[in-house]
Scaffold this motif. Structure first.
Motif, PDB file in Angstrom:
ATOM      1  N   ALA A 155      44.030  90.745  62.099  1.00 50.03           N
ATOM      2  CA  ALA A 155      43.101  90.912  63.052  1.00 50.03           C
ATOM      3  C   ALA A 155      42.236  92.021  63.298  1.00 50.03           C
ATOM      4  CB  ALA A 155      44.627  91.299  64.332  1.00 50.03           C
ATOM      5  N   ILE A 156      41.771  93.261  62.792  1.00 51.83           N
ATOM      6  CA  ILE A 156      41.051  93.914  62.428  1.00 51.83           C
ATOM      7  C   ILE A 156      40.276  94.013  61.342  1.00 51.83           C
ATOM      8  CG2 ILE A 156      40.798  96.286  62.822  1.00 51.83           C
ATOM      9  CD1 ILE A 156      43.883  94.736  63.918  1.00 51.83           C
ATOM     10  N   ASP A 157      40.315  93.855  60.047  1.00 56.64           N
ATOM     11  CA  ASP A 157      39.625  94.169  59.225  1.00 56.64           C
ATOM     12  C   ASP A 157      40.138  93.044  57.880  1.00 56.64           C
ATOM     13  OD1 ASP A 157      37.979  94.452  57.350  1.00 56.64           O
ATOM     14  OD2 ASP A 157      38.011  96.238  57.092  1.00 56.64           O
ATOM     15  N   GLU A 158      39.941  92.467  56.925  1.00 59.86           N
ATOM     16  CA  GLU A 158      40.200  91.401  55.390  1.00 59.86           C
ATOM     17  C   GLU A 158      40.551  92.461  55.219  1.00 59.86           C
ATOM     18  OE1 GLU A 158      36.692  89.711  53.571  1.00 59.86           O
ATOM     19  OE2 GLU A 158      37.749  88.989  54.357  1.00 59.86           O
ATOM     20  N   LEU A 159      40.734  93.824  54.882  1.00 68.62           N
ATOM     21  CA  LEU A 159      40.981  94.470  53.588  1.00 68.62           C
ATOM     22  C   LEU A 159      42.438  95.583  54.274  1.00 68.62           C
ATOM     23  CD1 LEU A 159      37.525  96.161  52.772  1.00 68.62           C
ATOM     24  CD2 LEU A 159      38.595  94.973  50.674  1.00 68.62           C
ATOM     25  N   PRO A 160      43.159  96.116  53.397  1.00 73.65           N
ATOM     26  CA  PRO A 160      43.890  97.045  53.337  1.00 73.65           C
ATOM     27  C   PRO A 160      43.753  97.775  53.863  1.00 73.65           C
ATOM     28  CG  PRO A 160      43.572  96.081  50.928  1.00 73.65           C
ATOM     29  CD  PRO A 160      42.893  95.802  52.317  1.00 73.65           C
ATOM     30  N   ALA A 161      44.058  99.222  55.410  1.00 77.44           N
ATOM     31  CA  ALA A 161      43.622  99.973  55.722  1.00 77.44           C
ATOM     32  C   ALA A 161      43.251 101.366  54.990  1.00 77.44           C
ATOM     33  CB  ALA A 161      45.069 100.696  56.862  1.00 77.44           C
ATOM     34  N   GLY A 162      43.803 100.881  53.575  1.00 73.14           N
ATOM     35  CA  GLY A 162      43.105 102.308  53.104  1.00 73.14           C
ATOM     36  C   GLY A 162      41.738 102.561  52.077  1.00 73.14           C
ATOM     37  N   PHE A 163      41.190 100.724  52.314  1.00 76.53           N
ATOM     38  CA  PHE A 163      40.348 100.626  51.562  1.00 76.53           C
ATOM     39  C   PHE A 163      39.045 100.292  52.653  1.00 76.53           C
ATOM     40  CE2 PHE A 163      43.086  99.636  48.520  1.00 76.53           C
ATOM     41  CZ  PHE A 163      42.964 100.784  47.540  1.00 76.53           C
ATOM     42  N   SER A 164      39.843 100.330  53.844  1.00 78.52           N
ATOM     43  CA  SER A 164      38.687  99.865  55.212  1.00 78.52           C
ATOM     44  C   SER A 164      37.585 101.279  56.220  1.00 78.52           C
ATOM     45  CB  SER A 164      39.738  99.186  56.102  1.00 78.52           C
ATOM     46  OG  SER A 164      39.131  98.508  57.589  1.00 78.52           O
ATOM     47  N   ALA A 165      36.658 100.448  56.009  1.00 78.36           N
ATOM     48  CA  ALA A 165      35.429 101.743  56.547  1.00 78.36           C
ATOM     49  C   ALA A 165      36.176 101.612  57.994  1.00 78.36           C
ATOM     50  CB  ALA A 165      34.453 101.293  56.390  1.00 78.36           C
ATOM     51  N   ILE A 166      36.547 100.354  58.596  1.00 79.51           N
ATOM     52  CA  ILE A 166      36.923  99.936  60.222  1.00 79.51           C
ATOM     53  C   ILE A 166      38.041 100.390  60.136  1.00 79.51           C
ATOM     54  CG2 ILE A 166      37.737  98.345  62.109  1.00 79.51           C
ATOM     55  CD1 ILE A 166      36.089  95.919  60.296  1.00 79.51           C
ATOM     56  N   TRP A 167      39.010 101.002  59.820  1.00 79.37           N
ATOM     57  CA  TRP A 167      39.988 101.575  59.986  1.00 79.37           C
ATOM     58  C   TRP A 167      40.108 103.342  60.206  1.00 79.37           C
ATOM     59  CZ3 TRP A 167      43.509 100.566  63.025  1.00 79.37           C
ATOM     60  CH2 TRP A 167      44.501  99.113  63.363  1.00 79.37           C
ATOM     61  N   ILE A 168      38.915 103.648  59.131  1.00 81.54           N
ATOM     62  CA  ILE A 168      39.708 104.938  58.057  1.00 81.54           C
ATOM     63  C   ILE A 168      38.050 105.593  59.150  1.00 81.54           C
ATOM     64  CG2 ILE A 168      38.597 106.568  56.481  1.00 81.54           C
ATOM     65  CD1 ILE A 168      40.064 105.051  54.415  1.00 81.54           C
ATOM     66  N   ASN A 169      37.148 104.753  59.204  1.00 91.61           N
ATOM     67  CA  ASN A 169      35.753 106.354  59.499  1.00 91.61           C
ATOM     68  C   ASN A 169      35.982 105.798  61.250  1.00 91.61           C
ATOM     69  OD1 ASN A 169      34.814 106.969  57.941  1.00 91.61           O
ATOM     70  ND2 ASN A 169      33.941 106.413  56.980  1.00 91.61           N
ATOM     71  N   GLU A 170      36.311 103.928  61.703  1.00 92.90           N
ATOM     72  CA  GLU A 170      35.385 103.457  63.389  1.00 92.90           C
ATOM     73  C   GLU A 170      36.453 104.027  64.084  1.00 92.90           C
ATOM     74  OE1 GLU A 170      32.822 102.044  64.136  1.00 92.90           O
ATOM     75  OE2 GLU A 170      32.163 102.644  62.111  1.00 92.90           O
ATOM     76  N   ILE A 171      37.699 103.549  63.507  1.00 94.86           N
ATOM     77  CA  ILE A 171      39.092 103.560  64.295  1.00 94.86           C
ATOM     78  C   ILE A 171      39.855 105.304  64.269  1.00 94.86           C
ATOM     79  CG2 ILE A 171      41.257 102.500  65.304  1.00 94.86           C
ATOM     80  CD1 ILE A 171      40.537 100.325  63.754  1.00 94.86           C
ATOM     81  N   LEU A 172      39.972 106.143  63.006  1.00 95.77           N
ATOM     82  CA  LEU A 172      40.437 106.687  63.054  1.00 95.77           C
ATOM     83  C   LEU A 172      39.734 108.449  63.169  1.00 95.77           C
ATOM     84  CD1 LEU A 172      42.885 108.576  61.961  1.00 95.77           C
ATOM     85  CD2 LEU A 172      42.438 108.092  59.395  1.00 95.77           C
ATOM     86  N   ARG A 173      38.820 107.895  62.458  1.00 94.07           N
ATOM     87  CA  ARG A 173      37.680 109.818  62.953  1.00 94.07           C
ATOM     88  C   ARG A 173      36.924 109.294  64.133  1.00 94.07           C
ATOM     89  NH1 ARG A 173      38.371 112.958  59.395  1.00 94.07           N
ATOM     90  NH2 ARG A 173      38.583 112.138  57.019  1.00 94.07           N
ATOM     91  N   LYS A 174      36.166 108.347  64.310  1.00 96.82           N
ATOM     92  CA  LYS A 174      35.548 107.976  65.728  1.00 96.82           C
ATOM     93  C   LYS A 174      36.584 108.225  66.821  1.00 96.82           C
ATOM     94  CE  LYS A 174      31.696 106.204  63.247  1.00 96.82           C
ATOM     95  NZ  LYS A 174      30.231 105.342  62.830  1.00 96.82           N
ATOM     96  N   GLN A 175      37.213 106.803  67.137  1.00 97.69           N
ATOM     97  CA  GLN A 175      37.971 106.629  68.214  1.00 97.69           C
ATOM     98  C   GLN A 175      39.668 107.721  68.626  1.00 97.69           C
ATOM     99  OE1 GLN A 175      39.346 102.109  68.411  1.00 97.69           O
ATOM    100  NE2 GLN A 175      40.628 102.722  70.358  1.00 97.69           N
ATOM    101  N   LEU A 176      40.039 107.868  67.413  1.00 94.99           N
ATOM    102  CA  LEU A 176      41.536 108.189  67.726  1.00 94.99           C
ATOM    103  C   LEU A 176      40.495 110.469  67.363  1.00 94.99           C
ATOM    104  CD1 LEU A 176      43.849 106.382  66.081  1.00 94.99           C
ATOM    105  CD2 LEU A 176      43.175 107.021  68.083  1.00 94.99           C
TER     106      LEU A 176
END
Length: 339
Positions: free
Chosen positions: A218-239
């Motif tokens: 629902a967020i990205d087709e890549l596993p979280a550890g390979f996902s710029a959406i999860w790491i850069n957008e959500i983890l770093r920018k949003q959180l």
């Protein structure tokens, strides 16, 4: 005079209880930044202290030494160390949680280990055998409180904490060591449950995070550890996380879907991982060390330096202290109820 290297972006392992010439050559590679130790590397506190000194002497520049020492099913060093209960045990005796974090960290720091990959911040949803009682609680609020106390104890001993497995591994049945799990929940469901412990500890200054080898389609087709959406957008920018991101182990089956080892490492770095773990596969470690560009990155270096252990005890002083004796006895008793 030897050239001093910066902290490399690759964490590797070694074969045995002493360093071989091959180990020394890998440690000396410019891209090596850390060594993770396993049960096979451990015989006794004295031996592991000597091994850690050998590791640091083999590197021209700083190098980290890490281990998985959560407690319960995941405690690599046992004989000569306090037997630690699984995280779920602290729900019954929450007053022990901060002390447990202190003791775990202090025992490792006195022997030259910089950090343990702890605490586990996953919320146990009753379906994941690989997480299970490694989680502090099935209740997000209680998990937040206990994880916060545990990290506070680690910090008081001088050890940085690494929360795992972002954004949460507790709601999938498959083990990412053996397969690629898929979590079909939407972002709001994750945010208001699984992400809560990460969010709280980030706000409290959490130093490191390890993403999960889990796909959240629902967020990205890549596993979280390979996902710029999860790491850069959500983890770093949003959180607002500004600490170190460690990839989970690239030899796990949950990582295999994105390509060969060099491709996995490249994708993890591009997604925003600061340190890449390549373990239990000598050929893969060689490939990744050679294929990864040798780069200077002052921001990454600054993040990584925050992970350096700060020991204030000798092992003898620690073991002679009334604080250690009392906490060790209590944790041993608690761990026996989970044996």
């Amino acid at each position: 005079m030897k050239k001093q290297f910066a902290i490399g972006p690759i964490m590797i392992d070694i074969t045995g209880t002493t360093l071989s010439q091959y180990d020394k050559e890998k440690i000396a590679h410019p891209n090596t930044g850390a060594i993770i130790l396993f049960a096979r590397n451990y015989e006794s506190p004295r031996q592991i202290s000597e091994l850690n000194q050998q590791i640091k002497s083999a590197r021209s520049g700083p190098i980290f030494i890490a281990v998985d020492q959560e407690g319960g099913r995941v405690q690599r060093f046992q004989n000569g160390f306090t037997r630690l209960p699984p995280a779920a045990a602290y729900a019954d005796e929450p007053e022990l949680t901060e002390d447990a974090g202190w003791l775990m960290a202090a025992e490792l720091l006195t022997l030259g280990v910089d950090f343990s990959f702890a605490p586990v911040l996953d919320i146990d949803c009753g379906v994941s055998q690989i997480i299970g009682n490694r989680s502090f609680s099935q209740d997000p609020e209680q998990a937040c409180q206990l994880a916060s106390s545990y990290r506070k104890g680690m910090r008081s001993a001088g050890m940085a904490a690494i929360g795992k497995h972002f954004p949460g591994h507790g709601a999938v049945a498959l083990d990412s060591h053996l397969a690629l799990p898929v979590d079909d929940r939407d972002f709001d469901s994750l945010y208001h449950k699984d992400i809560l412990p990460f969010k709280q500890l980030i706000n409290e200054g959490l130093e490191g995070i390890m993403p999960a080898h889990v796909v959240y389609p629902a967020i990205d087709e890549l596993p979280a550890g390979f996902s710029a959406i999860w790491i850069n957008e959500i983890l770093r920018k949003q959180l607002g996380f500004n600490g170190t991101v460690f990839s989970d182990e690239l030899s796990m089956e949950g990582a295999a879907a994105v390509g060969d080892f060099t491709e996995r490492a490249k994708l993890a770095r591009q997604a925003g991982c600061d340190m890449i773990l390549v373990c239990n596969n000598e050929s893969a470690a060689e490939q990744v060390l050679e294929a990864t560009p040798i780069e200077q990155n002052s921001i990454r270096d600054q993040r990584l330096l925050a992970m350096l252990g700060k020991n204030s005890f000798t092992q003898q002083d620690l073991k002679n202290s009334l604080k250690w004796k009392s906490i060790s006895q209590q944790l041993t008793r608690l761990s026996e109820t989970y044996a």
